[in-house]
Scaffold this motif. Sequence first.
Motif, PDB file in Angstrom:
ATOM      1  N   PRO A  66       0.844  -1.191   0.000  1.00 56.04           N
ATOM      2  CA  PRO A  66       0.000   0.000   0.000  1.00 56.04           C
ATOM      3  C   PRO A  66       0.879   1.240   0.000  1.00 56.04           C
ATOM      4  CG  PRO A  66       0.067  -0.950   2.186  1.00 56.04           C
ATOM      5  CD  PRO A  66       0.815  -1.894   1.289  1.00 56.04           C
ATOM      6  N   GLY A  67       0.393   2.320  -0.611  1.00 56.50           N
ATOM      7  CA  GLY A  67       1.193   3.538  -0.676  1.00 56.50           C
ATOM      8  C   GLY A  67       0.326   4.779  -0.630  1.00 56.50           C
ATOM      9  N   LEU A  68       0.974   5.916  -0.502  1.00 54.70           N
ATOM     10  CA  LEU A  68       0.288   7.207  -0.508  1.00 54.70           C
ATOM     11  C   LEU A  68       1.168   8.199  -1.257  1.00 54.70           C
ATOM     12  CD1 LEU A  68      -2.199   8.773   0.494  1.00 54.70           C
ATOM     13  CD2 LEU A  68      -0.862   9.425   2.500  1.00 54.70           C
ATOM     14  N   TYR A  69       0.632   8.779  -2.338  1.00 60.52           N
ATOM     15  CA  TYR A  69       1.404   9.663  -3.200  1.00 60.52           C
ATOM     16  C   TYR A  69       0.621  10.935  -3.515  1.00 60.52           C
ATOM     17  CZ  TYR A  69       4.508   5.703  -4.020  1.00 60.52           C
ATOM     18  OH  TYR A  69       5.386   4.663  -3.847  1.00 60.52           O
ATOM     19  N   LEU A  70       1.365  12.034  -3.664  1.00 59.15           N
ATOM     20  CA  LEU A  70       0.806  13.293  -4.117  1.00 59.15           C
ATOM     21  C   LEU A  70       1.195  13.497  -5.567  1.00 59.15           C
ATOM     22  CD1 LEU A  70      -0.601  16.043  -3.572  1.00 59.15           C
ATOM     23  CD2 LEU A  70       1.666  16.928  -2.934  1.00 59.15           C
ATOM     24  N   ASP A  71       0.189  13.674  -6.436  1.00 57.46           N
ATOM     25  CA  ASP A  71       0.415  13.911  -7.861  1.00 57.46           C
ATOM     26  C   ASP A  71       0.141  15.368  -8.207  1.00 57.46           C
ATOM     27  OD1 ASP A  71       0.803  11.217  -7.965  1.00 57.46           O
ATOM     28  OD2 ASP A  71      -0.593  10.846  -9.601  1.00 57.46           O
ATOM     29  N   MET A  72       0.965  15.936  -9.082  1.00 60.24           N
ATOM     30  CA  MET A  72       0.695  17.249  -9.649  1.00 60.24           C
ATOM     31  C   MET A  72       0.730  17.146 -11.166  1.00 60.24           C
ATOM     32  SD  MET A  72       2.643  20.952  -9.403  1.00 60.24           S
ATOM     33  CE  MET A  72       3.882  20.485 -10.618  1.00 60.24           C
ATOM     34  N   LEU A  73      -0.370  17.498 -11.819  1.00 61.72           N
ATOM     35  CA  LEU A  73      -0.496  17.411 -13.269  1.00 61.72           C
ATOM     36  C   LEU A  73      -0.718  18.811 -13.831  1.00 61.72           C
ATOM     37  CD1 LEU A  73      -2.543  14.859 -15.308  1.00 61.72           C
ATOM     38  CD2 LEU A  73      -3.049  17.275 -15.583  1.00 61.72           C
ATOM     39  N   VAL A  74      -0.051  19.124 -14.948  1.00 64.13           N
ATOM     40  CA  VAL A  74      -0.192  20.439 -15.566  1.00 64.13           C
ATOM     41  C   VAL A  74      -0.385  20.288 -17.070  1.00 64.13           C
ATOM     42  CG1 VAL A  74       1.130  21.688 -13.823  1.00 64.13           C
ATOM     43  CG2 VAL A  74       2.316  20.683 -15.774  1.00 64.13           C
ATOM     44  N   HIS A  75      -1.114  21.252 -17.630  1.00 63.10           N
ATOM     45  CA  HIS A  75      -1.305  21.311 -19.079  1.00 63.10           C
ATOM     46  C   HIS A  75      -1.543  22.755 -19.474  1.00 63.10           C
ATOM     47  CE1 HIS A  75      -2.595  20.291 -23.137  1.00 63.10           C
ATOM     48  NE2 HIS A  75      -3.669  21.030 -22.950  1.00 63.10           N
ATOM     49  N   GLY A  76      -0.890  23.213 -20.527  1.00 63.85           N
ATOM     50  CA  GLY A  76      -1.050  24.595 -20.962  1.00 63.85           C
ATOM     51  C   GLY A  76      -1.163  24.715 -22.470  1.00 63.85           C
ATOM     52  N   GLN A  77      -1.901  25.727 -22.906  1.00 60.16           N
ATOM     53  CA  GLN A  77      -2.043  26.017 -24.326  1.00 60.16           C
ATOM     54  C   GLN A  77      -2.043  27.525 -24.528  1.00 60.16           C
ATOM     55  OE1 GLN A  77      -5.635  23.935 -25.622  1.00 60.16           O
ATOM     56  NE2 GLN A  77      -4.383  22.341 -26.552  1.00 60.16           N
TER      57      GLN A  77
END
Length: 214
Positions: A66-77
């Motif tokens: 089992p794990g715990l992760y923080l994700d950061m996703l970005v997208h730009g136009q």
Amino acid sequence: MKKLFASIFATSLLLISSQAFAQLVPGAGYFFASEKTGNSDAVANHGFYVGTSYNIALGSGFGVAPGLYLDMLVHGQTAAAGSSIASAYLVGRYREFALNLPINLNYSLDFTDNLSLVIFAGPTFQLGLSSETTVTGEASFLGIRISDGEKFNHFNSDNGDRNRFNMSVGGGLGLHIGDLLFTVGYDRSLLDYTKDKNSTTARNMIKAGLNFAF
């Protein structure tokens, strides 16, 4: 989905507290996410993650992590148009933060004491923390510049268009060298990312990370 996420998290904590032989594996990495809605073209997103898993040995090379992760996703136009007299420039940026709770079954194939191949697979439960699009624009006419911006919260309870909870399934491979664990993996979402009843939005993710196995 909220109750399911809470139950899975509580079960993971119970597993961690009840095992004598376990290994803390903190790590970070990069991911590429391709998001597709209905028949439209896929949108490419990039991001990073950081967190830890807790590998519990089950015996004969098998384990559950089992794990715990923080994700950061970005997208730009960006978009621009104009002439020497008048011009307009528009920038749109999407940013997402989420907590991911993977529960992976794994098998370790040992070659030497310091070298092994790890195969892992399992579900990941996701809790969205924030999902925002910021649009800023600038226009000029005869040297006069005007700029403005607006921010949209996709998790807003009144007019938000994205679901905060999701679930994916996937797997991957890891190369364990000494205290270092290099991983590559693939995940595919099982639930709709948006609230649009006329189409379904799915996300495919490819991840690569560096972990430290203490």
